[in-house]
Design a protein around this motif. Structure first.
Motif, PDB file in Angstrom:
ATOM      1  N   PHE B 138      59.767  18.770  64.426  1.00 35.63           N
ATOM      2  CA  PHE B 138      59.152  17.909  63.258  1.00 35.63           C
ATOM      3  C   PHE B 138      58.940  16.441  63.777  1.00 35.63           C
ATOM      4  CE2 PHE B 138      59.989  14.530  59.954  1.00 35.63           C
ATOM      5  CZ  PHE B 138      58.887  14.714  59.104  1.00 35.63           C
ATOM      6  N   GLU B 142      55.372  14.755  64.415  1.00 36.10           N
ATOM      7  CA  GLU B 142      55.040  13.174  63.834  1.00 36.10           C
ATOM      8  C   GLU B 142      54.396  12.520  65.017  1.00 36.10           C
ATOM      9  OE1 GLU B 142      54.623  12.496  60.486  1.00 36.10           O
ATOM     10  OE2 GLU B 142      55.019  14.591  60.337  1.00 36.10           O
ATOM     11  N   VAL B 146      50.905  10.938  64.762  1.00 37.22           N
ATOM     12  CA  VAL B 146      50.738   9.456  64.779  1.00 37.22           C
ATOM     13  C   VAL B 146      49.554   8.764  65.903  1.00 37.22           C
ATOM     14  CG1 VAL B 146      51.811   7.202  65.042  1.00 37.22           C
ATOM     15  CG2 VAL B 146      52.741   8.902  63.382  1.00 37.22           C
ATOM     16  N   TYR B 149      46.389  10.096  65.076  1.00 32.70           N
ATOM     17  CA  TYR B 149      45.521   9.052  63.900  1.00 32.70           C
ATOM     18  C   TYR B 149      44.848   7.962  64.491  1.00 32.70           C
ATOM     19  CZ  TYR B 149      48.949  11.532  60.711  1.00 32.70           C
ATOM     20  OH  TYR B 149      49.629  12.473  60.026  1.00 32.70           O
ATOM     21  N   LEU B 165      40.569   8.948  57.431  1.00 33.52           N
ATOM     22  CA  LEU B 165      41.520   8.849  55.928  1.00 33.52           C
ATOM     23  C   LEU B 165      41.716  10.400  55.729  1.00 33.52           C
ATOM     24  CD1 LEU B 165      42.459   6.700  54.379  1.00 33.52           C
ATOM     25  CD2 LEU B 165      40.193   7.050  52.738  1.00 33.52           C
ATOM     26  N   HIS B 166      40.703  11.236  55.585  1.00 33.39           N
ATOM     27  CA  HIS B 166      41.165  12.630  55.271  1.00 33.39           C
ATOM     28  C   HIS B 166      41.911  13.428  56.069  1.00 33.39           C
ATOM     29  CE1 HIS B 166      36.808  12.999  52.958  1.00 33.39           C
ATOM     30  NE2 HIS B 166      37.627  12.020  52.552  1.00 33.39           N
ATOM     31  N   ILE B 168      44.401  11.976  57.967  1.00 35.82           N
ATOM     32  CA  ILE B 168      45.594  11.412  57.932  1.00 35.82           C
ATOM     33  C   ILE B 168      46.321  11.981  56.749  1.00 35.82           C
ATOM     34  CG2 ILE B 168      47.201   9.412  57.605  1.00 35.82           C
ATOM     35  CD1 ILE B 168      45.117   7.941  59.346  1.00 35.82           C
ATOM     36  N   VAL B 169      45.684  11.971  55.629  1.00 33.76           N
ATOM     37  CA  VAL B 169      46.309  12.528  54.481  1.00 33.76           C
ATOM     38  C   VAL B 169      46.798  13.708  54.165  1.00 33.76           C
ATOM     39  CG1 VAL B 169      46.046  12.597  52.133  1.00 33.76           C
ATOM     40  CG2 VAL B 169      44.956  10.390  52.900  1.00 33.76           C
ATOM     41  N   LEU B 172      49.425  14.293  56.533  1.00 33.53           N
ATOM     42  CA  LEU B 172      50.653  14.036  55.878  1.00 33.53           C
ATOM     43  C   LEU B 172      51.536  14.779  54.900  1.00 33.53           C
ATOM     44  CD1 LEU B 172      50.401   9.940  55.510  1.00 33.53           C
ATOM     45  CD2 LEU B 172      51.767  10.944  57.041  1.00 33.53           C
ATOM     46  N   ALA B 173      50.366  15.156  54.118  1.00 31.18           N
ATOM     47  CA  ALA B 173      50.976  16.340  53.014  1.00 31.18           C
ATOM     48  C   ALA B 173      51.502  17.353  53.862  1.00 31.18           C
ATOM     49  CB  ALA B 173      49.604  16.727  52.192  1.00 31.18           C
ATOM     50  N   LEU B 176      54.908  16.714  54.932  1.00 30.93           N
ATOM     51  CA  LEU B 176      55.823  17.052  53.794  1.00 30.93           C
ATOM     52  C   LEU B 176      56.304  18.544  53.539  1.00 30.93           C
ATOM     53  CD1 LEU B 176      54.535  14.296  51.485  1.00 30.93           C
ATOM     54  CD2 LEU B 176      56.567  14.338  52.644  1.00 30.93           C
ATOM     55  N   LEU B 179      58.679  19.571  56.176  1.00 29.34           N
ATOM     56  CA  LEU B 179      60.118  19.271  55.687  1.00 29.34           C
ATOM     57  C   LEU B 179      60.818  20.019  54.623  1.00 29.34           C
ATOM     58  CD1 LEU B 179      59.964  15.300  55.608  1.00 29.34           C
ATOM     59  CD2 LEU B 179      61.123  16.642  57.066  1.00 29.34           C
ATOM     60  N   ILE B 180      59.901  20.271  53.658  1.00 25.86           N
ATOM     61  CA  ILE B 180      60.538  21.237  52.573  1.00 25.86           C
ATOM     62  C   ILE B 180      60.963  22.640  53.331  1.00 25.86           C
ATOM     63  CG2 ILE B 180      59.928  22.569  50.474  1.00 25.86           C
ATOM     64  CD1 ILE B 180      57.836  20.331  49.778  1.00 25.86           C
TER      65      ILE B 180
END
Lengths: 115, 541
Positions: B138, B142, B146, B149, B165-166, B168-169, B172-173, B176, B179-180
């Motif tokens: 993980f 990241e 980064v 990006y 922008l798309h 990165i978003v 990022l999702a 997450l 991580l879950i």
């Protein structure tokens, strides 16, 4: 009781975050991502089982009964996750401002949808 | 001597880290020094990867298990360099070197900190290929994201920022979700070490199994998003097409990071030895991969410009690899690995070539001119002096030949490696029991055959149409000024594909050995979990 409160909290964060993530304005998206990352961080802590009054670090007297200690690993993980999500959110903010400046709109597609 | 060789495993992470930091500290005016460091580091990475590859191929099982801080496996983080990792490291290093040499002609001046970000990206990718720990994976993910990006936005401009922008978003999702998934797996199994996890999965209680599989599925979704599986891939074509060419070329390996992790984790955790969870999710990989290939093929037929065509080729490439992995047969996996190498190099070369070809068609340099004004006008004259443009005779001829090479590799036509790869893949899929045996292949194999052949035809049509439009039906075009250092990386990548074709026998043997060790991970697990006997003996007092 703690479990229910935490579960409701995570669910509220995740649901609000998800809703905001799907909104068309960049600021809503970034707030949504922040809320989602709170939900995920709480979730990671919960995955280490919920305890009260249990230290994650062994005491000086030496290793005792492991059942008396909380699992330190999820706490370490959540710290890392917080730092990383903080950094990426800051980076996204910069990009968001750049997009606002270059395209003249705060819509996520960089252009307003025709009415 | 032997102690130093043991530390070679961590070199692909340390070297780009140091190079990235040094270039960061040097400051923007000393761009030539930075470029030199970047090139030197990238080439050194190729040498290191070759050394690791040779070692990995010689040894049986994972060559090296590098214990960070000398903690034994389930407690500390380990780096593992087996055949697959070494091969992916080599691919990354080759693609990185080609892209950085290409960028020296002009693109590295299009924005700040190109060289530092580039090295950090390589570090993240290498770390993701080497690590044997889920959470460490993980962290490296990241890191590479980064850096990516920053690189996706390199050169700035409204189109890049909008696509970035798309990108990165979405990523990022996905992080997450990652991580879950990791925390769910940890909650059930109590470990994050991949080998330890593989050892524990057969013994997971039946009641906990759904939770474990849910965690693995969420984790897999995160990787599928990065690998670009349909329907998680709509962000990919736009952001890859908008990125600057050297960056897009390196990004071709980023989707392969997702494919690599799926290949590694799926075969390690849910291989035949996983008890009740064996082959969990294989159908998703197979049919998702097939849908991705179909989507990529339709997209490449529909794309108007060549950069988008290249981006859709990335989708076809990762879709093919995913579908072949999902079939879960050793021979097919070997073919898929061969395909992965050849298509990554081919698509990487194509991204670089697109910019050279498009240069003569339209004033695409306007964005560059603007940013060049913003960043360091003063050195313009200096650069002009030491980098005199060399007029290549018959530029268009060279471009045309390179274009045909890319088209042949991407469409999978003879004689280049794309054909060998698809042939090997399909032969193994239609002959599950090996050559000579007469075992009827399953329906999935036939679907794979049809989809691959049709997607190859679609790629051929799309490439031919683009080629005709660019090379034949453009009377008003001027011959682009192209320098040797821009053409050389493209030629080198294509020559590597040609070499892969000529040396298809040994390369295929290596890929099959890789696939066999992936499908029988007991050796991997044993080597990683082997107590004591620290390989970093030199550090002990």
């Amino acid at each position: 009781m703690t479990e229910i409160v935490l579960a409701i909290g995570i669910g509220t964060f995740a649901a609000s975050g998800m809703w905001l993530l799907l909104r068309p304005r960049t600021f809503q998206v970034i707030i949504g991502l922040s809320l989602l990352s709170y939900a995920v961080n709480l979730f990671i802590v919960a995955m280490g089982r919920l305890h009260t009054d249990m230290p994650p670090v062994l005491e000086k007297a030496g290793p005792g009964d492991p059942a008396l200690y909380a699992d330190p690993l999820p706490q370490a993980l959540v710290l890392t996750a917080i730092v990383i999500s903080f950094a990426t959110t800051a980076l996204l903010l910069v990009v968001l401002l750049a997009a606002r400046g270059l395209t003249g709109t705060d819509h996520v597609d960089g252009r307003e949808t025709p009415p | 001597m032997s102690a130093l060789a043991d530390h070679l495993i961590i070199a692909p992470i340390i070297l780009p880290l140091v190079a990235g930091i040094v270039t960061l500290l040097l400051g923007e005016p000393r761009r030539n020094v930075k470029a030199g460091i970047n090139v030197a580091s990238s080439f050194a990475l190729v040498a290191i990867a070759v050394a690791l590859l040779v070692k990995a191929d010689a040894a049986d099982g994972p060559v090296g298990v590098y214990r960070l801080g000398d903690w034994a496996a389930p407690f500390g983080i380990v780096l593992v360099a087996d055949r697959l990792s070494a091969m992916m490291l080599l691919l990354t290093a080759i693609l990185g070197s080609a892209a950085v040499v290409f960028s020296l002609a002009r693109w590295h001046r299009a924005g700040a900190h190109f060289h530092s970000l580039f090295q950090f990206l390589l570090m993240g990718v290498n770390g993701a290929f080497l690590t044997g720990d889920l959470f460490n994976l993980f962290v490296f993910f990241e890191l590479l994201l980064v850096a990516s990006y920053g690189l996706a936005l390199h050169g700035s401009g409204a189109a890049r920022v909008r696509a970035g922008l798309h990108y990165i978003v979405v990523n990022l999702a996905a992080s997450l979700l990652f991580l879950i998934g990791v925390s769910l797996i940890y909650a059930v199994s109590g470990t994050l070490n991949m080998a330890d996890l593989a050892a524990r999965i057969p013994g997971i209680a039946a009641g906990d199994r759904p939770l474990l599989e849910a965690g693995a599925a969420i984790l897999g979704t995160a990787f599928l998003l990065k690998a670009g599986m349909w329907p998680l891939c709509f962000w990919l074509p736009t952001s890859y097409a908008a990125a600057t060419p050297p960056v897009a070329s390196v990004f071709a390996i980023l989707t392969k990071v997702g494919v690599y992790v799926l290949l590694r984790l799926w075969l390690l955790l849910f291989g035949d030895g996983a008890g009740a969870s064996a082959q969990f999710g294989g159908d998703w990989l197979l049919y998702g991969g097939l849908a991705t290939v179909a989507f990529g093929a339709i997209g490449s037929l529909a794309s108007q410009d060549m950069a988008r065509l290249a981006a859709f080729s990335v989708l076809v490439s990762s879709g093919t690899a995913l579908a072949a992995i999902g079939l879960g047969q050793t021979g097919v996996t070997g073919g898929a690995l061969f395909y992965l190498a050849s298509s990554t190099l081919g698509v990487g070369a194509f991204f670089l070539l697109v910019e050279l070809v498009e240069r003569g068609r339209e004033p695409g340099a306007d964005v560059l001119a603007v940013t060049r004004e913003a960043y360091g006008e003063g050195e313009e004259e200096v650069d002009e002096e030491d980098e005199v443009g060399l007029a290549i005779p018959a530029t268009m001829g060279a471009l045309g030949v390179a274009f045909i090479g890319c088209a042949v590799i991407i469409a999978g036509l003879p004689p280049l490696s794309g054909f060998v790869a698809k042939f090997a893949l399909l032969t193994a899929a239609l002959n599950p029991a090996g050559a000579g045996q007469n075992v009827a292949p399953g329906a999935a194999s036939w679907i794979l055959l049809v989809v691959l052949i049709v997607s190859g035809l679609a790629a051929l049509i799309a490439m031919t149409r683009a080629g005709i439009r660019v090379f034949w039906a453009a009377p008003d075009r001027s011959v682009p000024r192209i320098r040797v250092i821009e053409m050389a990386p493209v030629a080198a990548l294509l020559l590597l594909c040609a070499w892969q074709t000529v040396q298809a026998g040994p390369v295929m043997r290596f890929m099959q050995a890789t696939a066999e060790s992936l499908h029988a991970p007991q050796n991997y697990v044993r080597e990683v979990l082997k107590p004591g006997a620290a390989p970093s003996g030199g550090t002990e007092p």
